[in-house]
Design an enzyme around this catalytic site. Structure first.
Site, short mmCIF file in Angstrom:
data_model
loop_
_atom_site.label_atom_id
_atom_site.label_comp_id
_atom_site.label_asym_id
_atom_site.label_seq_id
_atom_site.Cartn_x
_atom_site.Cartn_y
_atom_site.Cartn_z
N ASP A 181 13.57 31.33 55.89
CA ASP A 181 14.36 32.19 56.76
C ASP A 181 14.07 31.74 58.19
O ASP A 181 13.03 31.11 58.44
CB ASP A 181 13.95 33.65 56.55
CG ASP A 181 14.56 34.57 57.59
OD1 ASP A 181 15.79 34.54 57.76
OD2 ASP A 181 13.78 35.30 58.23
N ASP A 204 10.57 37.25 56.01
CA ASP A 204 9.79 38.38 56.53
C ASP A 204 10.57 39.68 56.60
O ASP A 204 9.97 40.74 56.78
CB ASP A 204 9.28 38.04 57.95
CG ASP A 204 10.39 38.09 58.98
OD1 ASP A 204 10.21 38.68 60.04
OD2 ASP A 204 11.48 37.52 58.71
N ASP A 229 15.35 39.80 53.27
CA ASP A 229 14.81 38.65 52.53
C ASP A 229 14.26 39.05 51.16
O ASP A 229 13.96 38.17 50.34
CB ASP A 229 13.70 37.96 53.33
CG ASP A 229 14.22 37.32 54.60
OD1 ASP A 229 15.36 36.84 54.59
OD2 ASP A 229 13.48 37.31 55.61
#
Length: 636
Positions: A336, A529, A533
């Site tokens: 990410d 995080d 996600d």
């Protein structure tokens, strides 16, 4: 050293001294007393045998009673009692019998010591559990159980105390020792407005913290829960060893029985010779000693346990040995962007085309934007770094979608996008930097522009390079951010492929596509995080969450948690897992190879009981010493 280890050490010492004394005296001294001397000598050896081996006999008996016959205790009991019976029958030497049990117990002591050392690492981590929280009542500090503190309460942490609950600092400044959480020895500064996680140690000033979580949901509680439950999730290697031991132990018992009986029967019925029962029974008993699978059964789980303990000291929490094994096979890594590779907080990234000092331009921008709660306004205020004096500001006009016009110290300040400059008829300089551009005009004259961007983390680029060096072949970035921003970050970090403007469901879809392109032996890891996600962390072969600032949902969904949000920790986690697996495979190959060679030599009469002792105890000690190397991760 535990009480149990001390008792065992005393038993080993007493047994060794008694055995040496009996060997120094020799059989001749007792033979002078005739038949009585023979039984006195046997009695002394029996006392020595019981001192060193009574617990093995007890465990073997309990195993038989509980219908779990075939284990290492049964093998040792049968082998030593059988050898003792042969020695009594032949009026021979008892040295081998006692020595086998003595060396076996030495190996067991090493095993207990190694496990205790591994557990000590976990115990050190457990020391982060706070015993109390300070609440101020009627001007006095009162210590209460952290479980009793409600969300939104204000707690006080004095120098030297542990932070008991996650929260935000509302008063005071200090430095924090986060070594127990992150493995990082360098203290961190803490001030008003900073988030603070439980488990840190306050080193200098007094802090007032407004709690944002209950104790059970705080970082320290989740860490302890993860580590305590890690051993319940077994790796494929551990499952293999468990299945192997269940088949192997009965097989060698029946093989030893066949070795004791069949050759003598062949001599009687096949060759018409006199049977040599004593020879083959002795070989069978030696075969049992050599076959004991302790090295495998003990060292493999210990390797994983030590690996998890060593990783936790470095700030990498692995939820189970199965995840440690999977992590070692990662060849594709998907990131990410926001909060993982970047700070996840807007900051001033540049000031261009200005004639006045940077600090003054930022000051004007921060004052003009001070009435806004927008993240851009907050980033300007952080860059200004001083308390806003609102008496300097008047006539604030916020133009939606354009920006702000305000009088600061009787000077007209305009701060906004290019639309605001066009609206005011001010010529401006376009910016090619990626980020949010704040054009500035002072008294209707263009004064430059400020670039606000999500800053890349200091170690992100080094982390990508380290991962490639560690053997990760493909690195991908998924983000919901704009294409322009995503591509610039990917280019700066050297990422192979980037997908932008994705929703959570789109991220899952992209990961599924990547999973189809890899081989079964290679694993894909996803690092994230945020709450968004969590689905993709679950879908990947292994999910890695940023634990310090990551969302609860991401930490819950992940298999590995990094406690200091540093991308470099990912490479460290992979190296720890690979070191652990190397040691596991070394122990498996070494133990099985030595066992097979010794068993063949014993069966053909080439090896005696002493070699069998090495095959059992020696290999076990070497395997255990090799296993505890997984605790040491300094050189990774």
């Amino acid at each position: 050293m535990t009480k149990k280890q001390k008792v065992m050490l005393w038993r080993i010492l007493i047994s060794t001294v008694l055995l040496l004394g009996l060997q120094i005296l020799g059989a001749g001294v007792f033979n002078q007393l005739g038949v009585a001397g023979r039984w006195i000598r046997l009695s002394f050896y029996l006392v020595d045998y019981l001192i060193i081996g009574y617990d093995i006999l007890r465990k073997a008996f309990k195993g038989i009673c509980n219908r779990r016959v075939f284990d290492e205790n049964f093998l040792m009991a049968v082998a030593t009692l059988g050898a003792l019976a042969l020695a009594v029958y032949e009026n021979g030497e008892y040295l081998e019998v006692i020595a086998v049990m003595l060396f076996y117990q030495v190996g067991e002591w090493f095993q207990n010591y190694a496990v205790s050392r591994s557990r000590r690492n976990i115990s050190e981590l457990m020391d982060i559990r706070p015993d109390y929280a300070n609440i101020e009542r009627e001007g006095k500090l009162e210590k209460i159980d952290p479980d009793e503190v409600e969300i939104g309460s204000t707690i006080i942490v004095q120098p030297g105390e542990k932070v008991p609950i996650d929260g935000i600092i509302v008063e005071g400044t200090s430095t924090l020792n986060t070594a127990a959480l992150t493995g990082e020895s360098l203290p961190r500064d803490a001030k008003i407005g900073n988030e603070i996680i439980s488990g840190c140690i306050n080193m200098t000033g007094v802090l007032k913290i407004q709690t944002t979580k209950e104790f059970g949901e705080s970082t320290v509680s989740k860490i302890l829960d993860l580590v305590e439950n890690a051993s319940s999730r077994k790796s494929k290697s551990e499952d293999f060893i468990s299945r192997f031991a269940r088949i192997y132990t009965p097989a060698v018992c029946y093989a030893a029985l066949g070795l004791a009986i069949l050759p003598s029967l062949v001599q009687i019925f096949g060759m018409g010779m006199a049977p040599t029962w004593e020879t083959w029974i002795y070989r069978a008993l030696t075969f049992l000693v050599a076959s004991c699978p302790c090295a495998l059964v003990i060292s493999i789980p210990l390797s994983f346990f030590s690996g998890i303990g060593g990783a936790s000291r470095a700030g990498v929490l692995v939820k189970g040995s199965n995840y440690l094994e999977t992590l070692s096979q990662v060849k594709t890594l998907v990131f990410d962007k926001t909060g993982t590779l970047t700070q996840g907080v807007f900051e001033v990234d540049g000031i261009h085309h200005n004639e006045m000092e940077d600090e003054l331009l930022v000051e004007y921008a921060a004052l003009a934007e001070s009435a806004s709660s927008h993240p851009i306004s907050k980033s300007l205020q952080r860059a200004y770094g001083k308390e806003i004096d609102r008496s300097r500001i008047c006539n604030v006009q916020e133009i939606s979608g354009n920006g702000v016009i305000a009088n600061v110290d009787d000077i007209e300040v305009a701060a906004g996008n290019d639309k605001l400059m066009e609206r005011l008829g001010i010529d401006y300089v376009s910016c090619h930097s990626v980020g949010t551009i704040i054009h500035m005009a002072i008294n209707r004259k263009y004064a430059g522009h400020i670039v606000i961007a999500d800053i890349i983390k200091p170690h992100s680029k080094n982390a990508i390079q380290a991962l490639r060096t560690a053997g990760v072949r493909k690195i991908v970035m998924l983000t919901g951010d704009s294409r322009k921003v995503a591509e610039q970050v990917a280019a700066e970090l050297g990422i192979d492929k980037v997908y932008s403007e994705l929703l959570p469901a789109d991220k899952v879809e992209k990961v599924e596509e990547l999973l189809k392109t890899k081989s079964d032996r290679e694993k894909l890891a996803f690092v994230g995080d945020g709450i968004n996600d969590a689905p993709v962390l679950r879908r990947a072969d292994i999910g890695i969450a940023m634990g310090a600032m990551g969302s609860d949902a991401a930490i819950e969904a992940a298999d590995v948690v990094l406690m200091d949000d540093d991308p470099l920790q990912i490479c460290k986690a992979i190296k720890i897992s690979r070191k652990c697996l190397r040691i596991v495979y070394q122990n498996i190959v070494f133990s099985i190879l030595v066992k097979l060679i010794c068993l063949i030599l014993v069966a053909f009469g080439v090896a005696n009981m002493w070699l069998a002792i090495f095959a059992d105890v020696g290999v076990m000690i070497l395997a255990i010493l090799n296993a505890i190397r997984t605790l040491h991760i300094q050189n990774l």
